[in-house]
Design an enzyme around this catalytic site. Structure first.
Site, mmCIF file in Angstrom:
data_model
loop_
_atom_site.group_PDB
_atom_site.id
_atom_site.type_symbol
_atom_site.label_atom_id
_atom_site.label_comp_id
_atom_site.label_asym_id
_atom_site.label_seq_id
_atom_site.Cartn_x
_atom_site.Cartn_y
_atom_site.Cartn_z
ATOM 1 C CE LYS A 1 -3.968 -2.146 0.361
ATOM 2 N NZ LYS A 1 -5.129 -2.164 -0.713
ATOM 3 C CG ASP B 1 -4.151 -0.846 -3.609
ATOM 4 O OD1 ASP B 1 -4.799 0.301 -4.302
ATOM 5 O OD2 ASP B 1 -4.989 -1.650 -3.189
ATOM 6 C CD GLU C 1 -5.405 -2.567 -6.317
ATOM 7 O OE1 GLU C 1 -6.560 -3.114 -5.865
ATOM 8 O OE2 GLU C 1 -4.538 -3.398 -6.375
ATOM 9 C CD GLU D 1 -10.223 -2.440 -3.367
ATOM 10 O OE1 GLU D 1 -10.767 -2.235 -2.412
ATOM 11 O OE2 GLU D 1 -8.945 -2.630 -3.901
ATOM 12 C CG HIS E 1 -10.678 -6.292 -4.226
ATOM 13 N ND1 HIS E 1 -11.858 -6.104 -3.392
ATOM 14 C CD2 HIS E 1 -9.737 -6.001 -3.180
ATOM 15 C CE1 HIS E 1 -11.517 -5.687 -2.322
ATOM 16 N NE2 HIS E 1 -10.288 -5.565 -1.909
#
Length: 469
Positions: free
Chosen positions: A219, A271, A297, A326, A376
């Site tokens: 992340k 992401d 992402e 997602e 996802h």
């Protein structure tokens, strides 16, 4: 004798994952992984389970919408739905007053996902097959009839879809045998949550390597310098040949070409969970080019197709792709992402889209546009769901899993009797129990413990009980 749907139950189930930082990212800083859960009952004993994923507050609102939708099923013969699940899906979305509060997006769409998935679970159980097997055993005509096509026929007609499916009929049994033997490729997210310490990220990354994974996601989006530092730390682990005592993959192999794989064949993805405006996304991700991610992402708002296209064009010189999906509300958003050439990777969500019938439409469009599908699955129950969808895509629709990887997050699987499992290659095992349907049934004990607000866990928490971490 005709079977009738008699009643249903809904449950607002919340797990205190915010205590351990599970699921944390730049946008969602205090996730309590949650499930708006429904069970549909019949007078024959046949049942169907479904859920949609949430992260805490608001789950009760989704449950209320589920009750409105599921109530329309009571008194109906489930076989009348099973004979044409696409038509059943259209009917489920057709209540004009409920549709008004979408349409086909937001809370009402999340609720539709739970109910539609429960109906598919019931269908698979009625036929004594896991959901993926139910669908791949369908004829091309039956699969087309199970799919939602409204609003997408400008890019994919029923006739085109039928021709695509017929073209993939040859080799279906061989693909089924192969994926059942070797498993479905996966990547791991649960080593890279933003709220984890460096020590925990390092330890979990090494454990994932030992479990056979070679695709890793971290992340990003809170602090560029810290993200770069964390990315370098992860790269130093996954790119080190010493961490691969049994050998590693050739980064020039077909499944890794174009993924910025390191010298050991390891792939890193990042992401941002929608945290940036378009210009911010371009500048920020360019600043992370040194860690060589395969893709970024959710770099911006999930329904901004043209914004994603601009980001993709700007990052192409860096060799960094764009992935999203997602939080794509519906098949129309995916249609526009494909039309705008906005993404390199399609990330369907099993319950952001309104159930299996809508998912099938996106899988078909992705195949037509040549975009790999990497679903996802970071949330409670999602891994259990999406392995079915990826296997359907491989066997019956796209015919390939060479470049696809399915997300795996190692959280809360113990609450499901038909939990997903991984093999020693870091791949999902294909569900095989004929009783499991869509694999989303949850233990009654788990529901009793974590139902909000009166489950035993939450009553204890309000009473001052020390919460387990």
């Amino acid at each position: 004798m005709t079977t009738r749907i008699t009643h249903f139950e809904t449950h607002d189930i919340r797990f205190p994952t915010s205590l351990t930082g599970d699921g944390t990212d730049a946008m969602n800083t205090d996730c309590d992984y949650s499930s708006a859960y429904v069970t549909i009952y019949t007078d024959s004993g046949l049942i169907g389970h479904g859920m949609t994923f949430t992260i805490g507050r608001g789950t009760d609102i989704v449950c209320h919408a589920i009750r409105e939708l599921a109530g329309r099923l009571v008194g109906r013969d489930p076989e009348s739905f099973f004979e044409n699940m696409g038509k059943a899906w259209d009917w489920m979305c057709s209540d004009s007053q409920l549709r008004w509060i979408g349409p086909e997006k937001g809370v009402i769409h999340l609720a539709t996902a739970a109910v539609n998935n429960a109906l598919w679970d019931m269908f698979a159980r009625a036929r004594g097959k896991p959901l993926w097997k139910l669908i791949v055993d369908m004829t091309p005509e039956e699969l087309v009839n199970a799919t939602a096509f409204r609003y997408i026929t400008d890019v994919l007609t029923r006739e085109e879809a039928l021709a695509m499916l017929k073209a993939k009929e040859a080799g279906k049994r061989e693909r089924e045998a192969l994926v059942t033997k070797v498993g479905y490729p996966a990547y791991i997210t649960s080593a890279g949550w933003l709220g984890y310490s460096d020590e925990k990220v390092s330890r979990l990354t090494k454990e994932a390597l030992a479990s056979g994974f070679n695709h890793f996601k971290m992340k990003v989006g809170a602090d560029l310098k810290d993200d770069l530092r964390r990315g370098k730390m992860i790269r130093s682990i996954i790119d080190d040949p010493a961490n691969y005592p049994s050998g590693f993959k050739d980064p020039s192999s077909p499944e890794l070409v174009g993924k910025n794989a390191g010298p050991t064949g390891a792939v890193l993805m990042i992401d941002a969970n929608q945290v940036w405006d378009v210009p911010q996304a371009i500048e920020y991700v360019a600043g992370l080019a040194e860690i060589k991610p395969w893709f970024i992402e959710e770099p911006t708002a999930p329904d901004d197709a043209l914004g994603h296209a601009a980001i993709r064009r700007a990052l192409k010189p860096y060799g960094i792709g764009v992935a999203t999906g997602e939080h794509a509300h519906n098949r129309m958003v995916f249609k526009q992402l494909f039309q705008a050439e906005a993404i390199d990777v399609c990330q369907i969500d099993s319950c952001r889209l309104a159930g299996v019938s809508e998912v099938l439409s996106v899988l078909l469009m992705a195949t037509k546009f040549g975009i790999p599908v990497c679903p996802h699955a970071g949330g409670v129950g999602l891994c259990e769901y999406v392995i079915h969808l990826s296997v359907i895509d491989y066997i019956a629709i796209s015919g390939t899993m060479e470049r696809n990887v399915l997300e795996f997050a190692d959280h809360l699987h113990e609450h499901f009797p038909y939990r997903c499992t991984m093999n020693e290659r870091g791949r999902y095992n294909v569900p095989s129990n004929p009783k499991e349907g869509y694999s989303i049934e949850m233990y009654k004990e788990s529901i009793a413990e974590f139902e909000w607000p009166n489950g035993s866990y939450w009553v204890g928490a309000r009473g001052g009980k020390v919460l387990s971490t």
